[in-house]
Design an enzyme around this catalytic site. Structure first.
Site, PDB file in Angstrom:
ATOM      1  N   GLU A 168       0.583  -1.200  -0.058  1.00 53.98           N
ATOM      2  CA  GLU A 168      -0.045   0.072  -0.076  1.00 53.98           C
ATOM      3  C   GLU A 168       0.730   1.228  -0.090  1.00 53.98           C
ATOM      4  OE1 GLU A 168      -2.626  -0.453   3.288  1.00 53.98           O
ATOM      5  OE2 GLU A 168      -3.221  -2.367   2.992  1.00 53.98           O
ATOM      6  N   GLU A 282      -5.995 -10.680  -0.907  1.00 57.58           N
ATOM      7  CA  GLU A 282      -6.863 -10.633   0.505  1.00 57.58           C
ATOM      8  C   GLU A 282      -8.465 -10.441   0.129  1.00 57.58           C
ATOM      9  OE1 GLU A 282      -5.471  -7.214   2.731  1.00 57.58           O
ATOM     10  OE2 GLU A 282      -3.312  -7.515   2.262  1.00 57.58           O
TER      11      GLU A 282
HETATM   12  O1  G3I Z   1      -1.514  -8.361  18.976  1.00 60.26           O
HETATM   13  C1  G3I Z   1      -2.261  -7.596  19.991  1.00 60.26           C
HETATM   14  C2  G3I Z   1      -2.612  -8.027  21.135  1.00 60.26           C
HETATM   15  O2  G3I Z   1      -1.341  -8.077  21.845  1.00 60.26           O
HETATM   16  C3  G3I Z   1      -3.549  -6.998  21.792  1.00 60.26           C
HETATM   17  O3  G3I Z   1      -4.058  -7.587  23.119  1.00 60.26           O
HETATM   18  C4  G3I Z   1      -4.874  -6.796  20.945  1.00 60.26           C
HETATM   19  C5  G3I Z   1      -5.785  -5.847  21.432  1.00 60.26           C
HETATM   20  O4  G3I Z   1      -5.391  -4.588  21.392  1.00 60.26           O
HETATM   21  O5  G3I Z   1      -4.358  -6.229  19.557  1.00 60.26           O
HETATM   22  C6  G3I Z   1      -3.592  -7.100  19.136  1.00 60.26           C
HETATM   23  O6  G3I Z   1      -3.008  -6.581  17.671  1.00 60.26           O
HETATM   24  C7  G3I Z   1      -3.978  -6.417  16.659  1.00 60.26           C
HETATM   25  C8  G3I Z   1      -3.442  -7.353  15.585  1.00 60.26           C
HETATM   26  O7  G3I Z   1      -4.627  -7.091  14.337  1.00 60.26           O
HETATM   27  C9  G3I Z   1      -3.297  -8.799  15.705  1.00 60.26           C
HETATM   28  O8  G3I Z   1      -4.659  -9.249  16.263  1.00 60.26           O
HETATM   29  C10 G3I Z   1      -4.183  -4.998  16.510  1.00 60.26           C
HETATM   30  O9  G3I Z   1      -4.883  -4.270  17.443  1.00 60.26           O
HETATM   31  C11 G3I Z   1      -4.944  -4.870  15.095  1.00 60.26           C
HETATM   32  O10 G3I Z   1      -5.260  -3.636  14.761  1.00 60.26           O
HETATM   33  C12 G3I Z   1      -4.605  -5.570  14.071  1.00 60.26           C
HETATM   34  O11 G3I Z   1      -5.571  -5.736  13.005  1.00 60.26           O
HETATM   35  C13 G3I Z   1      -4.983  -6.038  11.841  1.00 60.26           C
HETATM   36  C14 G3I Z   1      -4.968  -5.224  10.640  1.00 60.26           C
HETATM   37  O12 G3I Z   1      -4.494  -5.384   9.583  1.00 60.26           O
HETATM   38  C15 G3I Z   1      -4.190  -3.783  11.255  1.00 60.26           C
HETATM   39  O13 G3I Z   1      -4.010  -2.856  10.332  1.00 60.26           O
HETATM   40  C16 G3I Z   1      -6.068  -7.245  11.228  1.00 60.26           C
HETATM   41  O14 G3I Z   1      -5.912  -8.323  12.082  1.00 60.26           O
HETATM   42  C17 G3I Z   1      -5.395  -7.763   9.865  1.00 60.26           C
HETATM   43  O15 G3I Z   1      -6.565  -8.715   9.181  1.00 60.26           O
HETATM   44  C18 G3I Z   1      -5.337  -6.494   8.764  1.00 60.26           C
HETATM   45  O16 G3I Z   1      -4.820  -7.068   7.605  1.00 60.26           O
HETATM   46  C19 G3I Z   1      -4.657  -5.813   6.601  1.00 60.26           C
HETATM   47  C20 G3I Z   1      -3.168  -6.513   5.872  1.00 60.26           C
HETATM   48  O17 G3I Z   1      -2.268  -6.671   6.692  1.00 60.26           O
HETATM   49  C21 G3I Z   1      -3.005  -5.307   4.585  1.00 60.26           C
HETATM   50  N1  G3I Z   1      -4.188  -5.136   3.992  1.00 60.26           N
HETATM   51  C22 G3I Z   1      -5.320  -4.578   4.798  1.00 60.26           C
HETATM   52  C23 G3I Z   1      -5.802  -5.750   5.771  1.00 60.26           C
HETATM   53  C24 G3I Z   1      -6.854  -5.228   6.551  1.00 60.26           C
HETATM   54  O18 G3I Z   1      -6.978  -4.320   7.348  1.00 60.26           O
END
Ligand code: G3I
Length: 373
Positions: A168, A282
């Site tokens: 991105e 994705e």
């Molecule tokens: O690992 C922490 C955990 O320790 C904590 O307790 C919890 C609650 O705050 O957060 C956890 O981290 C989260 C992480 O996912 C793992 O689950 C983050 O808050 C959360 O923001 C993160 O979200 C991910 C997101 O990208 C971040 O932008 C999504 O799972 C993931 O599916 C999403 O994937 C992205 C691709 O990488 C790129 N393309 C877009 C796609 C959707 O946004």
């Protein structure tokens, strides 16, 4: 392995052409024709393999470790695994030089034990990246970027199908067409080429991918993002950067009917003319803005899967299709794009009870109807 309880939904769609409870309502859109029966079911990876396409999905270590039923369905359906979060910078190198490959290794081992290919996601992104990364002088930022990539990619070398090297990076509304990120500010546009060269030095074989979002719809923004992405790929190829594929994320919406098949195919052909493959990296279909009727939602989501995949799979450059998750039980959209009515979202091929949905039948139909690459 698949239970057929969801056949009802698919059967209903196949029978009347109108949904129960919707009979009599002038359909705002053409519902899906017959979507298959239990006899039609087979693993998604099998239908994809017949046309030489790899099908897989994103998942997380904690999910596979804690949910054996889901893990079994994942192994049955997928020929490719991509870690949803475990290979992002904040997880792999939270502090300078402090690498943790444990979660990624667990997923790579799961993939290997289940005869799946493994792909890395993502080395350079403006999100899920520690603040220190990309800070300091240009030389310091270049050193941070290069070391992160060399260490990470070499650790997984020999067991990785492909890497999303940069994710991105375009912004068509800015001069130069690139998103305003710490890497761009510290190093300049050459950070992207630098990332690809470091990844190639660390792994001579993995397919190196530029991954982008928002490329799919016939909108002004979609057109601008496609043009900016194509321009970036042309620049990288002119510089002989080792880019092997474009990743089209394909986060779609069931309420958006602005897919234009010929336009999508023309864009894919333009990318292919640069000598690149194209991966759908994705794929999921948000149903947040669709009326609450569950069968109507599933039909609209399935139609989006079918319309998109039938279009892009006509192009031989498409060699991999990944959904961003496999079951509604685990989707980022529950957090990031929930329904305002509070109903659980239903964006993926299996429902939250791991049963096949209209979307899965639509994917099978699309793979079966596509030419062999
Ligand atoms: O690992 C922490 C955990 O320790 C904590 O307790 C919890 C609650 O705050 O957060 C956890 O981290 C989260 C992480 O996912 C793992 O689950 C983050 O808050 C959360 O923001 C993160 O979200 C991910 C997101 O990208 C971040 O932008 C999504 O799972 C993931 O599916 C999403 O994937 C992205 C691709 O990488 C790129 N393309 C877009 C796609 C959707 O946004």
């Amino acid at each position: 392995m698949k239970s057929f309880a969801a056949l009802g939904a698919a059967g209903v769609l196949g029978g009347t052409g109108l949904l129960n409870g919707c009979a009599g309502r002038a359909p705002e859109w053409q519902l899906l024709p017959h979507m298959g029966t239990s006899a039609d079911l087979e693993p998604l990876k099998s239908a994809a393999a017949r046309i030489n396409v790899l099908y897989g999905a994103a998942t997380q270590r904690d999910t596979l470790q804690s949910d054996s039923a889901f893990a079994a369905h994942f192994a049955e359906e997928c020929a490719l695994l991509v870690p949803e979060n475990e290979l992002k910078w904040e997880t792999v190198e939270p502090e300078p030089g402090d690498f943790d490959f444990g979660p990624g290794d667990w997923l790579a081992d799961f993939a290997a034990q289940n005869q799946m290919a493994f792909r890395g996601h993502c080395l350079v992104w403006h999100r899920q990246c520690p603040r220190w990364a990309g800070s300091g002088t240009s030389g310091e930022a270049q050193q941070q970027l290069t070391q992160h990539i060399l260490e990470t990619v070499s650790h997984f070398a020999g067991r990785t199908h492909s890497w999303d090297v940069v994710n991105e990076a375009v912004d068509p509304h800015r001069r130069g067409g690139l998103r305003n990120t710490a890497w761009l500010n510290a190093i300049g546009p050459s950070y992207i080429e630098l990332a690809f060269r470091a990844a190639r030095e660390a792994d001579p074989n993995a397919i190196l991918v530029y991954n982008e979002t928002g490329l799919e719809y016939d909108t002004r923004n979609g057109a601008a993002r496609r043009a900016a992405t194509l321009e970036l790929l042309r620049r990288l190829k002119f510089a002989e950067a080792p880019v092997g594929a474009l990743g089209m994320q394909a986060h779609l919406s069931a309420s958006d009917n602005r897919l234009h098949a010929d336009q999508l195919r023309e864009f894919i052909r333009a990318v292919a003319s640069l000598g690149l493959q194209v991966f759908i990296t994705e794929l999921d279909v948000s149903d947040r803005a669709v009326p609450p009727d569950l069968e109507l939602r599933d039909a609209m989501v399935g139609k989006s899967y079918r319309d998109f995949l039938k279009a892009v799979l006509q192009e031989p450059a498409i060699t991999a299709v990944l959904t961003w998750g496999l079951s509604d039980r685990y989707t980022w959209l529950s957090t990031y794009d929930p329904r305002t009515d509070g109903r659980p979202v239903r964006p993926l091929p299996l429902d939250a009870s791991l049963r096949p949905k209209t979307a899965l039948y639509a994917m099978l139909e699309s793979f079966r109807g596509a030419p062999v690459r």
